[in-house]
Each structure stands twice: as C-alpha cells, then as structure tokens.
Write a protein that holds these residues in place. Structure first.
Motif, PDB file in Angstrom:
ATOM      1  N   TYR A 224       0.847  -1.199   0.000  1.00 19.81           N
ATOM      2  CA  TYR A 224       0.000   0.000   0.000  1.00 19.81           C
ATOM      3  C   TYR A 224       0.875   1.240   0.000  1.00 19.81           C
ATOM      4  CZ  TYR A 224      -3.335   3.494   1.687  1.00 19.81           C
ATOM      5  OH  TYR A 224      -4.109   4.625   1.836  1.00 19.81           O
ATOM      6  N   PHE A 225       1.849   1.281   0.902  1.00 18.84           N
ATOM      7  CA  PHE A 225       2.726   2.444   0.981  1.00 18.84           C
ATOM      8  C   PHE A 225       3.676   2.510  -0.210  1.00 18.84           C
ATOM      9  CE2 PHE A 225       1.454   1.864   5.433  1.00 18.84           C
ATOM     10  CZ  PHE A 225       0.940   3.129   5.669  1.00 18.84           C
ATOM     11  N   ALA A 226       4.074   1.348  -0.738  1.00 17.11           N
ATOM     12  CA  ALA A 226       4.922   1.344  -1.930  1.00 17.11           C
ATOM     13  C   ALA A 226       4.195   1.988  -3.100  1.00 17.11           C
ATOM     14  CB  ALA A 226       5.336  -0.082  -2.281  1.00 17.11           C
ATOM     15  N   SER A 227       2.887   1.711  -3.223  1.00 19.97           N
ATOM     16  CA  SER A 227       2.100   2.303  -4.294  1.00 19.97           C
ATOM     17  C   SER A 227       1.987   3.814  -4.110  1.00 19.97           C
ATOM     18  CB  SER A 227       0.711   1.674  -4.340  1.00 19.97           C
ATOM     19  OG  SER A 227      -0.061   2.208  -5.395  1.00 19.97           O
ATOM     20  N   LEU A 228       1.787   4.271  -2.882  1.00 24.16           N
ATOM     21  CA  LEU A 228       1.693   5.705  -2.623  1.00 24.16           C
ATOM     22  C   LEU A 228       3.021   6.401  -2.873  1.00 24.16           C
ATOM     23  CD1 LEU A 228      -0.400   5.788   0.690  1.00 24.16           C
ATOM     24  CD2 LEU A 228      -1.208   6.096  -1.646  1.00 24.16           C
ATOM     25  N   ALA A 229       4.133   5.753  -2.479  1.00 19.45           N
ATOM     26  CA  ALA A 229       5.452   6.364  -2.623  1.00 19.45           C
ATOM     27  C   ALA A 229       6.023   6.209  -4.019  1.00 19.45           C
ATOM     28  CB  ALA A 229       6.418   5.756  -1.602  1.00 19.45           C
ATOM     29  N   GLY A 230       5.504   5.223  -4.786  1.00 25.72           N
ATOM     30  CA  GLY A 230       6.040   4.977  -6.120  1.00 25.72           C
ATOM     31  C   GLY A 230       7.392   4.302  -6.092  1.00 25.72           C
ATOM     32  N   ASP A 232       9.963   1.106  -3.672  1.00 24.37           N
ATOM     33  CA  ASP A 232      10.016   0.110  -2.610  1.00 24.37           C
ATOM     34  C   ASP A 232      10.154   0.806  -1.257  1.00 24.37           C
ATOM     35  OD1 ASP A 232      10.508  -2.738  -1.593  1.00 24.37           O
ATOM     36  OD2 ASP A 232      12.301  -1.681  -0.898  1.00 24.37           O
ATOM     37  N   VAL A 233       9.371   0.344  -0.285  1.00 15.11           N
ATOM     38  CA  VAL A 233       9.429   0.929   1.058  1.00 15.11           C
ATOM     39  C   VAL A 233       9.590  -0.168   2.102  1.00 15.11           C
ATOM     40  CG1 VAL A 233       8.152   3.042   0.510  1.00 15.11           C
ATOM     41  CG2 VAL A 233       6.889   0.969   1.144  1.00 15.11           C
ATOM     42  N   GLY A 234      10.411  -1.141   1.801  1.00 11.80           N
ATOM     43  CA  GLY A 234      10.633  -2.235   2.738  1.00 11.80           C
ATOM     44  C   GLY A 234      11.128  -1.770   4.090  1.00 11.80           C
ATOM     45  N   PHE A 235      11.791  -0.615   4.110  1.00  8.81           N
ATOM     46  CA  PHE A 235      12.291  -0.075   5.378  1.00  8.81           C
ATOM     47  C   PHE A 235      11.165   0.277   6.341  1.00  8.81           C
ATOM     48  CE2 PHE A 235      11.605   3.468   2.524  1.00  8.81           C
ATOM     49  CZ  PHE A 235      10.948   4.387   3.317  1.00  8.81           C
ATOM     50  N   MET A 236       9.905   0.385   5.839  1.00 11.10           N
ATOM     51  CA  MET A 236       8.775   0.732   6.701  1.00 11.10           C
ATOM     52  C   MET A 236       8.263  -0.460   7.498  1.00 11.10           C
ATOM     53  SD  MET A 236       6.410   3.481   4.674  1.00 11.10           S
ATOM     54  CE  MET A 236       5.337   3.571   6.119  1.00 11.10           C
ATOM     55  N   HIS A 237       8.879  -1.625   7.303  1.00 14.16           N
ATOM     56  CA  HIS A 237       8.451  -2.826   8.016  1.00 14.16           C
ATOM     57  C   HIS A 237       8.328  -2.584   9.517  1.00 14.16           C
ATOM     58  CE1 HIS A 237       9.504  -6.496  10.319  1.00 14.16           C
ATOM     59  NE2 HIS A 237       8.789  -7.142   9.421  1.00 14.16           N
ATOM     60  N   LYS A 259      11.440  19.696   2.964  1.00 15.23           N
ATOM     61  CA  LYS A 259      12.841  19.743   3.361  1.00 15.23           C
ATOM     62  C   LYS A 259      13.771  19.149   2.321  1.00 15.23           C
ATOM     63  CE  LYS A 259      14.125  19.162   7.606  1.00 15.23           C
ATOM     64  NZ  LYS A 259      14.497  20.537   7.970  1.00 15.23           N
ATOM     65  N   GLY A 260      13.207  18.553   1.266  1.00 11.98           N
ATOM     66  CA  GLY A 260      14.033  18.026   0.189  1.00 11.98           C
ATOM     67  C   GLY A 260      14.728  16.718   0.523  1.00 11.98           C
ATOM     68  N   LEU A 261      14.220  15.972   1.508  1.00  8.82           N
ATOM     69  CA  LEU A 261      14.823  14.699   1.879  1.00  8.82           C
ATOM     70  C   LEU A 261      14.305  13.579   0.989  1.00  8.82           C
ATOM     71  CD1 LEU A 261      14.441  14.896   5.770  1.00  8.82           C
ATOM     72  CD2 LEU A 261      16.532  15.291   4.458  1.00  8.82           C
ATOM     73  N   PRO A 262      15.105  12.545   0.737  1.00 10.53           N
ATOM     74  CA  PRO A 262      14.574  11.342   0.088  1.00 10.53           C
ATOM     75  C   PRO A 262      13.441  10.781   0.946  1.00 10.53           C
ATOM     76  CG  PRO A 262      16.981  11.280   0.191  1.00 10.53           C
ATOM     77  CD  PRO A 262      16.546  12.433   1.035  1.00 10.53           C
ATOM     78  N   ILE A 263      12.504  10.066   0.315  1.00  5.71           N
ATOM     79  CA  ILE A 263      11.315   9.620   1.028  1.00  5.71           C
ATOM     80  C   ILE A 263      11.683   8.746   2.230  1.00  5.71           C
ATOM     81  CG2 ILE A 263      11.015   7.616  -0.479  1.00  5.71           C
ATOM     82  CD1 ILE A 263       8.258   9.764   1.218  1.00  5.71           C
ATOM     83  N   ARG A 264      12.705   7.907   2.109  1.00  6.64           N
ATOM     84  CA  ARG A 264      13.083   7.065   3.254  1.00  6.64           C
ATOM     85  C   ARG A 264      13.562   7.934   4.418  1.00  6.64           C
ATOM     86  NH1 ARG A 264      16.708   1.560   3.561  1.00  6.64           N
ATOM     87  NH2 ARG A 264      16.818   1.470   5.841  1.00  6.64           N
ATOM     88  N   SER A 265      14.432   8.893   4.134  1.00  7.21           N
ATOM     89  CA  SER A 265      14.941   9.767   5.196  1.00  7.21           C
ATOM     90  C   SER A 265      13.815  10.583   5.816  1.00  7.21           C
ATOM     91  CB  SER A 265      16.026  10.689   4.642  1.00  7.21           C
ATOM     92  OG  SER A 265      17.130   9.955   4.163  1.00  7.21           O
ATOM     93  N   ALA A 266      12.884  11.047   4.977  1.00  6.87           N
ATOM     94  CA  ALA A 266      11.778  11.861   5.483  1.00  6.87           C
ATOM     95  C   ALA A 266      10.868  11.041   6.401  1.00  6.87           C
ATOM     96  CB  ALA A 266      10.980  12.432   4.313  1.00  6.87           C
ATOM     97  N   ILE A 267      10.555   9.802   6.013  1.00  6.53           N
ATOM     98  CA  ILE A 267       9.695   8.945   6.835  1.00  6.53           C
ATOM     99  C   ILE A 267      10.385   8.615   8.147  1.00  6.53           C
ATOM    100  CG2 ILE A 267       8.689   6.636   6.990  1.00  6.53           C
ATOM    101  CD1 ILE A 267       8.080   6.860   3.978  1.00  6.53           C
ATOM    102  N   GLU A 268      11.650   8.241   8.078  1.00  4.02           N
ATOM    103  CA  GLU A 268      12.373   7.903   9.303  1.00  4.02           C
ATOM    104  C   GLU A 268      12.471   9.112  10.226  1.00  4.02           C
ATOM    105  OE1 GLU A 268      15.253   4.333   7.556  1.00  4.02           O
ATOM    106  OE2 GLU A 268      16.031   6.386   7.736  1.00  4.02           O
TER     107      GLU A 268
END
Length: 415
Positions: A224-230, A232-237, A259-268
């Motif tokens: 679900y989140f991978a589809s929203l982010a476009g 892979d979001v395996g780090f959201m496990h 803030k211009g962060l990559p999506i992984r950095s922004a989520i974390e």
C-alpha cells in the motif's frame, strides 16, 4: 508543566496583547505594560506597582503575581511577555535575564540577548521561551535558530519548534521537539504564537480518530505504501504495527515535507520526531509540511480508498483498496490486511512469532449481526461522533492546492 493561574483571563489578555504602548516612544525608552493582575517594578530595593504602563531602566526587576501577566518593550522592536509568578531582570537595553516563571522574548528584526542561570542564549532573531521550574529549566524556540552556551560545555543549537531541558545548568546533547500544551496560554489558539500549529494538530487528531473509528482492525501493508510512494518501502516494516492513524499521518507528513529529503529519510525522520514526543502538528512544522497540503493529501487518502464507502461483502470490514489508483499511486492494486492477517512481512531476524496487529480502538466484535458496509458504525461518545462527522463531510478527492506566493515563515509579521 505548571498550570497557569490566570487562564480565566486569557480572553482579556489576548485583547490587551495587541494594544500599542501609548504615545510616540523614543527607541531608547523602555516600558512595562500590566496585562493582568499585579505587576511590580523593583528598583534599588523600592517596589512600585504598575498601573497601565511604566518606564523601566537597566537594572530593574519586573515581577508578576499569581494572577499577573506583563508585556515589556526594550529598544527598537524587542518585546517580552511574562506569565504569572514570573520575574525578569533588565540587564541591558537589548538583553534580559529570566529569574523565575515563564518568559517569552521576541525580536523579529534586531537580535535580543537572554540568560537564565549560567546559561547564555546567544542573541538571535525570532521567538524564544524560557520556563523555569524547581531545579530545571525548559528552553524552547518558537521561531528562529538560537544557541545555548555555558562554561565548560559544548554549545547547543535550538531550531524552530525544538526545546531543551536544562537541569541544574547542564545542557543536553541534543534537543527534542517542542512539547505543545493546548492549556498553556502561549500555546493556545487565543494567542498567535502557535495558534496555527495547534489548529493543525487538532485537524490531524480528528482525522486519526476518524481512521481509528472507521478502520477498526483493517491495516495497510507494505505494498500500500509502496504504491503511494512509487518505490520500494521495505524499510517501513518496523513501523507497520503502529496505530493506523499515526502510520498514515506520519507517512503523509513525510510525503508532503518541503525539506528536500529522500522519502526514506523523510519517513524515518518524521517517526523519530514523533517517538521523541513531538505531536504531529509540531512534527509537520519541523518537516515543513504545509498544513493545507498535508490535510488535503490525508483527505485524498481517505477518499481514494475503500475506507469510506466500504468494499467487499456485507460481512467484511473496511479495507485498503484503491478506487482511483491513478490519482494516488502508480503501481496498481494494493494489498489488504484485515483481522487475522499479519501485515508484517517476515523478518529474517525474528523467531516467527509476530503478534497480531493491535486493535486501533474500534468496537469489539460482540457476535451480533454483520455491519452494513453502507452504514458506518454508530458512535458511542463525543470523540467517535466527531470522527464520524469528519468522515461524513470529507470532500471529493481533488488536486493539492498550489503553494501560495505569500507563504512565508510561521507567524511572520504577527504581533
């Protein structure tokens, strides 16, 4: 935090807050204005009660009573406010020393210098708050970046919406998100200091309550989140067992961050700030997620899934299935996780005994007749009824508004 004794006078104080000082003032002249209760000036051991306003000098001690409040004006456009049972020493025409209670200082153009105990707050521009308790002090930045320093310790920088707890003059290694308190006068909607942040927090809380009420045990999975982010979001496990409302709000805060962060950095970063005690309104401001865009995106998620109308058979619970995938995510169908399904992908380091996803606060299954998917569950209390109203009145999905050309820093020009 200690509850402020003059809360019943907030409305009156809010009106007085914007009253100009009387007459034309020389830039070198300093004044104190009594906003509520008893306000005193102590000069050379002599105590004088302030009527409406009074001139103050370097070396004066200003203090307020249990029901008192005051506003100070230093040279140029430097201002300060005192809550009840507070005191401040005027150490210069551009500097103040907080002695007790709560002090809020503001200088949006010219630097202002502050101290408390042995700690020096380097002259800065913006709004800075000092709350002194028995044996400890909380220093907070409402606006701007400030530096705290004391002999023998590494300095500490505080950016907007961060605070530091300073016990016995010991600076912490790192600041934490500002702890918003709707019952505190300076945090409340009656004042403009943090009114926008508080309003955003209330909006996000309402949507989290709506999600908890409507989704019950339905939970989104990784795809679900991978589809929203476009991507892979395996780090959201590691986040997927969190309450669904927090999970969706945190993801949306990160996705709408400027803030211009990559999506992984922004989520974390968003969830790190939340774990440090930051409420989502404060986290959104730190992440520079504009409130109108954030709320619109969250509403689009609600409208764009099967949460509202209900999907599947009459005995199914609401599920995460896109009704308009082109508007939200590019990667096609989403996975669905309902009660009895663990949305957490197996972790190689786990023992294989992952617990079931926690209940998000929805009503338990009492064995009665199945819910009609077209009728949302009845609300049992005011919070659930309010959440239901949010769901009932969500607008159709629409593109996010374009950034406003007038959008600037928080509360620029206010007060």
């Amino acid at each position: 935090m200690k509850k402020i004794a003059f809360l019943p006078l907030i409305a009156a104080i809010a009106g007085l807050l914007y009253l100009p000082f009387y007459g034309q003032k020389d830039l070198g002249q300093m004044e104190v204005q009594a906003l509520a209760g008893r306000v005193e000036v102590v000069r050379d051991g002599e105590v004088t009660r302030v009527g409406d306003t009074a001139e103050i000098e370097v070396g004066d001690l200003i203090r307020t009573s249990e029901d008192g409040a005051a506003k100070l004006r230093l040279v140029a456009d430097r201002k300060a406010w005192l809550q009840s049972e507070s005191s401040v020493l005027v150490t210069g025409t551009k500097t103040l020393e907080s002695r007790s209670g709560s002090l809020l200082a503001e200088s949006l153009v010219d630097p202002i210098g502050l101290t408390f105990g042995d700690v020096k707050v380097e002259a800065g521009r913006g709004r800075f708050r000092i709350d002194q308790f028995f044996g400890s002090t909380r220093a907070s930045s409402f606006k701007g970046t400030w530096q705290l320093s004391t002999p023998g310790q590494a300095p500490l920088r505080l950016s907007s919406f961060f605070q530091a707890s300073v016990p016995a003059g010991q600076l912490p290694r790192a600041p934490r998100p500002y702890q918003l308190d709707a019952k505190d006068p300076w945090d409340s909607v009656q004042f403009d200091f943090l009114a926008r942040v508080l309003k955003l927090e209330e909006d996000l809380e309402a949507r989290a309550a709506a999600l908890s009420t409507q989704l019950r045990s339905s939970r989104p999975g990784l795809s679900y989140f991978a589809s929203l982010a476009g991507q892979d979001v395996g780090f959201m496990h590691r986040y997927l067992k969190r309450p669904t409302g927090d999970l969706l709000i945190g993801f949306t805060v990160a996705q709408t961050s400027r803030k211009g962060l990559p999506i992984r950095s922004a989520i974390e970063r968003a969830f790190e700030l939340s774990d440090q005690g930051g409420r989502w309104g404060v986290v959104a401001e730190i992440m520079r997620a504009r409130d109108s865009v954030l709320v619109t995106q969250l509403d689009r998620l609600l409208v764009g899934t099967g949460i509202i109308a209900g999907t599947g058979s009459s005995d199914s619970q609401p599920v995460f299935a896109l009704t308009a995938p082109g508007e939200i995510g590019p990667n096609g169908p989403l996975d669905v996780a309902t009660e009895g399904d663990d949305p957490i992908d197996p972790d190689p380091g786990d023992t294989g005994s992952d617990p079931q996803p926690p209940d998000d606060g929805g009503p338990p299954d009492d064995g009665g007749p199945p819910d009609d998917p077209d009728d949302p569950p009845p609300c049992d209390n005011d919070a659930e009824c309010a959440a239901q109203d949010i769901i009932d009145n969500l607008p159709p999905a629409s593109p996010s508004p374009s950034p406003s050309p007038t959008d600037g820093g928080l509360l620029d020009g206010a007060l």
